[in-house]
Design a protein around this motif. Structure first.
Motif, PDB file in Angstrom:
ATOM      1  N   GLU A  21       0.830  -1.209   0.000  1.00 31.76           N
ATOM      2  CA  GLU A  21       0.000   0.000   0.000  1.00 31.76           C
ATOM      3  C   GLU A  21       0.865   1.260   0.000  1.00 31.76           C
ATOM      4  OE1 GLU A  21      -3.407   2.162   2.808  1.00 31.76           O
ATOM      5  OE2 GLU A  21      -2.599   0.194   3.352  1.00 31.76           O
ATOM      6  N   LEU A  22       1.867   1.275   0.861  1.00 35.11           N
ATOM      7  CA  LEU A  22       2.757   2.439   0.918  1.00 35.11           C
ATOM      8  C   LEU A  22       3.569   2.572  -0.374  1.00 35.11           C
ATOM      9  CD1 LEU A  22       4.011   2.075   4.597  1.00 35.11           C
ATOM     10  CD2 LEU A  22       2.574   3.920   3.702  1.00 35.11           C
ATOM     11  N   GLY A  23       4.006   1.446  -0.923  1.00 31.72           N
ATOM     12  CA  GLY A  23       4.746   1.483  -2.182  1.00 31.72           C
ATOM     13  C   GLY A  23       3.907   2.030  -3.315  1.00 31.72           C
ATOM     14  N   ASN A  24       2.637   1.609  -3.377  1.00 35.21           N
ATOM     15  CA  ASN A  24       1.745   2.142  -4.412  1.00 35.21           C
ATOM     16  C   ASN A  24       1.517   3.635  -4.219  1.00 35.21           C
ATOM     17  OD1 ASN A  24       1.249  -0.116  -6.076  1.00 35.21           O
ATOM     18  ND2 ASN A  24      -0.265  -0.935  -4.643  1.00 35.21           N
ATOM     19  N   GLU A  39      11.793   4.969   3.191  1.00 31.58           N
ATOM     20  CA  GLU A  39      10.591   5.762   3.435  1.00 31.58           C
ATOM     21  C   GLU A  39       9.424   4.879   3.860  1.00 31.58           C
ATOM     22  OE1 GLU A  39       9.907   9.020   3.600  1.00 31.58           O
ATOM     23  OE2 GLU A  39      12.074   9.307   3.481  1.00 31.58           O
ATOM     24  N   ILE A  40       9.367   3.688   3.313  1.00 26.87           N
ATOM     25  CA  ILE A  40       8.326   2.754   3.729  1.00 26.87           C
ATOM     26  C   ILE A  40       8.530   2.365   5.187  1.00 26.87           C
ATOM     27  CG2 ILE A  40       7.515   0.377   3.432  1.00 26.87           C
ATOM     28  CD1 ILE A  40       7.685   0.817   0.433  1.00 26.87           C
ATOM     29  N   ALA A  41       9.771   2.172   5.589  1.00 29.23           N
ATOM     30  CA  ALA A  41      10.054   1.874   6.999  1.00 29.23           C
ATOM     31  C   ALA A  41       9.525   2.995   7.886  1.00 29.23           C
ATOM     32  CB  ALA A  41      11.551   1.690   7.206  1.00 29.23           C
ATOM     33  N   GLY A  45       6.598   3.013  10.844  1.00 27.70           N
ATOM     34  CA  GLY A  45       7.086   3.278  12.191  1.00 27.70           C
ATOM     35  C   GLY A  45       8.203   2.360  12.612  1.00 27.70           C
ATOM     36  N   MET A  46       8.965   1.861  11.634  1.00 29.50           N
ATOM     37  CA  MET A  46      10.078   0.958  11.908  1.00 29.50           C
ATOM     38  C   MET A  46      11.404   1.697  11.763  1.00 29.50           C
ATOM     39  SD  MET A  46       9.273  -2.471   9.695  1.00 29.50           S
ATOM     40  CE  MET A  46       7.897  -3.555  10.033  1.00 29.50           C
TER      41      MET A  46
END
Length: 235
Positions: A21-24, A39-41, A45-46
Motif C-alpha cells: 500500500e505504501l509502495g503504491n 521511506e516505507i520503513a 514506524g520501523m
C-alpha cells in the motif's frame, strides 16, 4: 488439512500488505524514481534496518508492486468477463473496456507494467509470469472460441520458429487453438496495450486524453475484428 495461520504469520501478512500500500502511494506520488524502502520503513514506524526483514531491496519492492498491479488488473478484467456473456466479441470488448478503465484510473501502475523498463531491474520470471499472463490467457481463450465458432480472417504465413513458439505458449496456457489464431490473439493483445499506453502517456495529445474511454472504445472495436469479427461466415 492445513492449520490456521499463526498470529506471527498473520502479522507478517498485514505488514506485507501495508508495504505494498505504501509502495503504491509512492508510485502514485513520485513514480518509480521515488520508490524508497527506507521511506516505507518510516511509514510503518520501523527503524530502517527492520524493514529489510520484509523487503530486502528496492528491486524486491518493485517486484511486489508489479505482481500486485498484475493481479489487480487481472481481477478487474475477470470481473468484467464474468458479466459479459458467452459471445467472443462481447467478451473481448468487455476485457478491453476493463483494461482501459483500470489504466485510466491508475496510470502510474499501468506504466509500471507496460511503460519504459526500469534501468537495472529485471523482473523475476518465476514470480511475475503467472500473474502477468492472466489477461493474455483470457485473450487467447476468446480468440480460440471465436475461431471455433466462425470462419475468422486470414493470417499471414508464419515462420516455423514462430509456429513453434506459439504452440509452446498455447500448451503452457492450456488453450486449444492453432498458431494462426494465436497470432491474431497476440496482435489483438499487443494492440490493446499499445492504444491504451498511447492514451495514458498522452501521445495522442491533450484533446484526445480528455475524451477518455470514448476514444478508446472504437479502437478496441477495431482490434476485436482480429479475433471476433462482426461480418464473418459461420463454419
Amino acid at each position: 488439512m492445513p492449520s490456521d495461520p499463526t498470529p506471527r504469520a498473520l502479522a507478517r501478512e498485514r505488514t506485507m500488505a501495508r508495504i505494498v500500500e505504501l509502495g503504491n502511494g509512492q508510485l502514485r506520488d513520485s513514480g518509480v524514481a521515488g520508490l524508497s524502502v527506507r521511506e516505507i520503513a518510516r511509514g510503518l514506524g520501523m527503524v530502517s534496518s527492520a524493514i529489510y526483514r520484509y523487503v530486502a531491496s528496492r528491486d524486491e519492492l518493485l517486484t511486489l508492486l508489479i505482481v500486485d498491479a498484475y493481479e489487480d488488473l487481472a481481477a478487474a478484467v475477470e470481473a468484467a468477463l464474468a458479466g459479459a456473456g458467452e459471445a467472443p466479441r462481447a467478451r473481448f470488448l468487455a476485457l478491453g473496456s476493463a483494461m482501459s478503465r483500470w489504466a485510466l484510473t491508475q496510470p502510474e501502475r499501468w506504466t509500471l507494467l507496460y511503460g519504459t523498463p526500469v534501468p537495472g531491474y529485471a523482473a523475476p520470471a518465476e514470480t511475475t509470469n503467472a500473474p502477468g499472463t492472466r489477461v493474455m490467457r483470457a485473450v487467447l481463450a476468446i480468440a480460440a472460441d471465436g475461431a471455433r465458432a466462425t470462419e475468422g480472417p486470414g493470417t499471414p504465413a508464419l515462420a516455423q520458429s514462430v509456429t513453434s513458439l506459439l504452440d509452446e505458449h498455447l500448451a503452457e496456457f492450456g488453450v486449444e487453438a492453432d498458431p494462426a489464431t494465436a497470432a491474431r490473439a497476440v496482435t489483438a493483445w499487443s494492440g490493446l496495450v499499445g492504444v491504451i499506453s498511447a492514451h495514458v502517456t498522452g501521445q495522442l495529445g491533450p484533446d484526445a486524453v480528455a475524451l477518455g474511454e470514448d476514444l478508446l472504445r472504437p479502437q478496441i472495436e477495431v482490434l476485436a475484428e482480429l479475433i471476433a469479427p462482426l461480418c464473418i461466415a459461420p463454419r
